[in-house]
Design a protein around this motif. Sequence first.
Motif, PDB file in Angstrom:
ATOM      1  N   TRP A  18       0.868  -1.172   0.000  1.00 34.64           N
ATOM      2  CA  TRP A  18       0.000   0.000   0.000  1.00 34.64           C
ATOM      3  C   TRP A  18       0.904   1.221   0.000  1.00 34.64           C
ATOM      4  O   TRP A  18       1.638   1.456   0.958  1.00 34.64           O
ATOM      5  CB  TRP A  18      -0.922   0.002   1.219  1.00 34.64           C
ATOM      6  N   GLY A  19       0.881   1.974  -1.096  1.00 32.16           N
ATOM      7  CA  GLY A  19       1.818   3.082  -1.238  1.00 32.16           C
ATOM      8  C   GLY A  19       3.229   2.524  -1.240  1.00 32.16           C
ATOM      9  O   GLY A  19       3.551   1.596  -1.969  1.00 32.16           O
ATOM     10  N   ALA A  20       4.081   3.073  -0.370  1.00 30.51           N
ATOM     11  CA  ALA A  20       5.463   2.603  -0.280  1.00 30.51           C
ATOM     12  C   ALA A  20       5.651   1.553   0.814  1.00 30.51           C
ATOM     13  O   ALA A  20       6.762   1.084   1.032  1.00 30.51           O
ATOM     14  CB  ALA A  20       6.380   3.789  -0.003  1.00 30.51           C
ATOM     15  N   SER A  21       4.571   1.175   1.489  1.00 21.99           N
ATOM     16  CA  SER A  21       4.676   0.227   2.611  1.00 21.99           C
ATOM     17  C   SER A  21       4.326  -1.190   2.185  1.00 21.99           C
ATOM     18  O   SER A  21       3.500  -1.400   1.309  1.00 21.99           O
ATOM     19  CB  SER A  21       3.725   0.651   3.732  1.00 21.99           C
ATOM     20  N   GLU A  22       4.961  -2.152   2.856  1.00 23.74           N
ATOM     21  CA  GLU A  22       4.685  -3.561   2.597  1.00 23.74           C
ATOM     22  C   GLU A  22       4.176  -4.209   3.883  1.00 23.74           C
ATOM     23  O   GLU A  22       4.775  -4.056   4.950  1.00 23.74           O
ATOM     24  CB  GLU A  22       5.941  -4.278   2.121  1.00 23.74           C
ATOM     25  N   PHE A  23       3.060  -4.917   3.769  1.00 25.40           N
ATOM     26  CA  PHE A  23       2.441  -5.613   4.884  1.00 25.40           C
ATOM     27  C   PHE A  23       2.309  -7.090   4.536  1.00 25.40           C
ATOM     28  O   PHE A  23       2.350  -7.468   3.374  1.00 25.40           O
ATOM     29  CB  PHE A  23       1.030  -5.057   5.161  1.00 25.40           C
ATOM     30  N   THR A  24       2.100  -7.897   5.555  1.00 26.48           N
ATOM     31  CA  THR A  24       1.792  -9.299   5.362  1.00 26.48           C
ATOM     32  C   THR A  24       0.355  -9.525   5.799  1.00 26.48           C
ATOM     33  O   THR A  24      -0.059  -9.029   6.848  1.00 26.48           O
ATOM     34  CB  THR A  24       2.724 -10.191   6.210  1.00 26.48           C
ATOM     35  N   LEU A  25      -0.398 -10.227   4.992  1.00 24.12           N
ATOM     36  CA  LEU A  25      -1.744 -10.661   5.372  1.00 24.12           C
ATOM     37  C   LEU A  25      -1.599 -12.153   5.632  1.00 24.12           C
ATOM     38  O   LEU A  25      -1.519 -12.950   4.705  1.00 24.12           O
ATOM     39  CB  LEU A  25      -2.736 -10.371   4.246  1.00 24.12           C
ATOM     40  N   ARG A  26      -1.495 -12.519   6.914  1.00 23.28           N
ATOM     41  CA  ARG A  26      -1.189 -13.902   7.263  1.00 23.28           C
ATOM     42  C   ARG A  26      -2.347 -14.544   8.012  1.00 23.28           C
ATOM     43  O   ARG A  26      -3.108 -13.860   8.699  1.00 23.28           O
ATOM     44  CB  ARG A  26       0.088 -13.982   8.085  1.00 23.28           C
ATOM     45  N   PRO A  27      -2.487 -15.856   7.885  1.00 21.84           N
ATOM     46  CA  PRO A  27      -3.562 -16.555   8.601  1.00 21.84           C
ATOM     47  C   PRO A  27      -3.406 -16.373  10.109  1.00 21.84           C
ATOM     48  O   PRO A  27      -2.305 -16.486  10.640  1.00 21.84           O
ATOM     49  CB  PRO A  27      -3.377 -18.019   8.223  1.00 21.84           C
ATOM     50  N   ALA A  28      -4.519 -16.081  10.781  1.00 20.08           N
ATOM     51  CA  ALA A  28      -4.515 -15.916  12.230  1.00 20.08           C
ATOM     52  C   ALA A  28      -5.311 -17.032  12.902  1.00 20.08           C
ATOM     53  O   ALA A  28      -5.521 -17.004  14.107  1.00 20.08           O
ATOM     54  CB  ALA A  28      -5.081 -14.549  12.615  1.00 20.08           C
ATOM     55  N   SER A  29      -5.797 -17.990  12.108  1.00 18.90           N
ATOM     56  CA  SER A  29      -6.546 -19.130  12.626  1.00 18.90           C
ATOM     57  C   SER A  29      -6.383 -20.300  11.666  1.00 18.90           C
ATOM     58  O   SER A  29      -6.320 -20.111  10.455  1.00 18.90           O
ATOM     59  CB  SER A  29      -8.030 -18.779  12.761  1.00 18.90           C
ATOM     60  N   THR A  30      -6.343 -21.476  12.217  1.00 14.77           N
ATOM     61  CA  THR A  30      -6.239 -22.666  11.378  1.00 14.77           C
ATOM     62  C   THR A  30      -7.592 -23.068  10.818  1.00 14.77           C
ATOM     63  O   THR A  30      -7.690 -23.557   9.703  1.00 14.77           O
ATOM     64  CB  THR A  30      -5.672 -23.842  12.203  1.00 14.77           C
ATOM     65  N   TRP A  31      -8.650 -22.830  11.574  1.00 16.29           N
ATOM     66  CA  TRP A  31      -9.973 -23.349  11.221  1.00 16.29           C
ATOM     67  C   TRP A  31     -10.890 -22.336  10.571  1.00 16.29           C
ATOM     68  O   TRP A  31     -11.901 -22.700   9.994  1.00 16.29           O
ATOM     69  CB  TRP A  31     -10.651 -23.914  12.464  1.00 16.29           C
ATOM     70  N   ARG A  32     -10.585 -21.066  10.679  1.00 17.86           N
ATOM     71  CA  ARG A  32     -11.471 -20.034  10.139  1.00 17.86           C
ATOM     72  C   ARG A  32     -10.705 -19.156   9.168  1.00 17.86           C
ATOM     73  O   ARG A  32      -9.485 -19.148   9.145  1.00 17.86           O
ATOM     74  CB  ARG A  32     -12.019 -19.168  11.279  1.00 17.86           C
ATOM     75  N   GLU A  33     -11.446 -18.402   8.380  1.00 22.09           N
ATOM     76  CA  GLU A  33     -10.833 -17.441   7.454  1.00 22.09           C
ATOM     77  C   GLU A  33     -10.568 -16.157   8.248  1.00 22.09           C
ATOM     78  O   GLU A  33     -11.270 -15.161   8.118  1.00 22.09           O
ATOM     79  CB  GLU A  33     -11.737 -17.185   6.255  1.00 22.09           C
ATOM     80  N   ARG A  34      -9.561 -16.213   9.085  1.00 17.91           N
ATOM     81  CA  ARG A  34      -9.142 -15.082   9.910  1.00 17.91           C
ATOM     82  C   ARG A  34      -7.713 -14.737   9.533  1.00 17.91           C
ATOM     83  O   ARG A  34      -6.854 -15.608   9.451  1.00 17.91           O
ATOM     84  CB  ARG A  34      -9.219 -15.435  11.392  1.00 17.91           C
ATOM     85  N   TYR A  35      -7.475 -13.449   9.290  1.00 10.90           N
ATOM     86  CA  TYR A  35      -6.164 -12.987   8.842  1.00 10.90           C
ATOM     87  C   TYR A  35      -5.721 -11.791   9.668  1.00 10.90           C
ATOM     88  O   TYR A  35      -6.537 -10.976  10.094  1.00 10.90           O
ATOM     89  CB  TYR A  35      -6.216 -12.579   7.366  1.00 10.90           C
ATOM     90  N   ALA A  36      -4.399 -11.673   9.851  1.00 11.88           N
ATOM     91  CA  ALA A  36      -3.806 -10.531  10.538  1.00 11.88           C
ATOM     92  C   ALA A  36      -3.050  -9.691   9.517  1.00 11.88           C
ATOM     93  O   ALA A  36      -2.294 -10.227   8.704  1.00 11.88           O
ATOM     94  CB  ALA A  36      -2.852 -11.010  11.625  1.00 11.88           C
ATOM     95  N   LEU A  37      -3.270  -8.384   9.554  1.00 14.69           N
ATOM     96  CA  LEU A  37      -2.503  -7.441   8.744  1.00 14.69           C
ATOM     97  C   LEU A  37      -1.323  -7.015   9.600  1.00 14.69           C
ATOM     98  O   LEU A  37      -1.520  -6.423  10.675  1.00 14.69           O
ATOM     99  CB  LEU A  37      -3.364  -6.235   8.353  1.00 14.69           C
TER     100      LEU A  37
END
Length: 145
Positions: free
Chosen positions: A60-79
């Motif tokens: 996003w712009g000049a920044s880089e983030f990771t969208l990583r799984p935050a749960s094994t069983w649900r579609e939950r992600y951490a930015l």
Amino acid sequence: MGTLRLGGFASRSATVEAGGIRWQISRRFWSSVIQATGEAGAPTGEFLGRTIRRGGTLHWGASEFTLRPASTWRERYALAVGDHEFAIFDGKSWGRRPVKVTIADPSGVEPGLLLFAAYVVRVLAENADSAAAGAATASTAATSG
């Protein structure tokens, strides 16, 4: 914070608006790339999904983030950046509000980025549901035939 409007039934695009700024979000068929472009047509954000594991890299712009799984069983992600999590997204592919956002650190994330990430999580949830339905169909066909 802003609005996220989907393009319509089976559309592969959306419009995000926050703070008087508008972005168009689009995704390509058979690709894990999702892009956000500003009103002038310049790219603002991009998500590059992983092919084997869930999640991916979000620029996003000049920044880089990771969208990583935050749960094994649900579609939950951490930015996140490194170990620092800015927001948690709980996604599903259906419903009036298919993505729930919990902001852990509001100082480091702008509204356009959060709305773009919410769209990406919805797409990831849709893909997971499609894959699960396909696997169930294949399993049923293999056992009945």
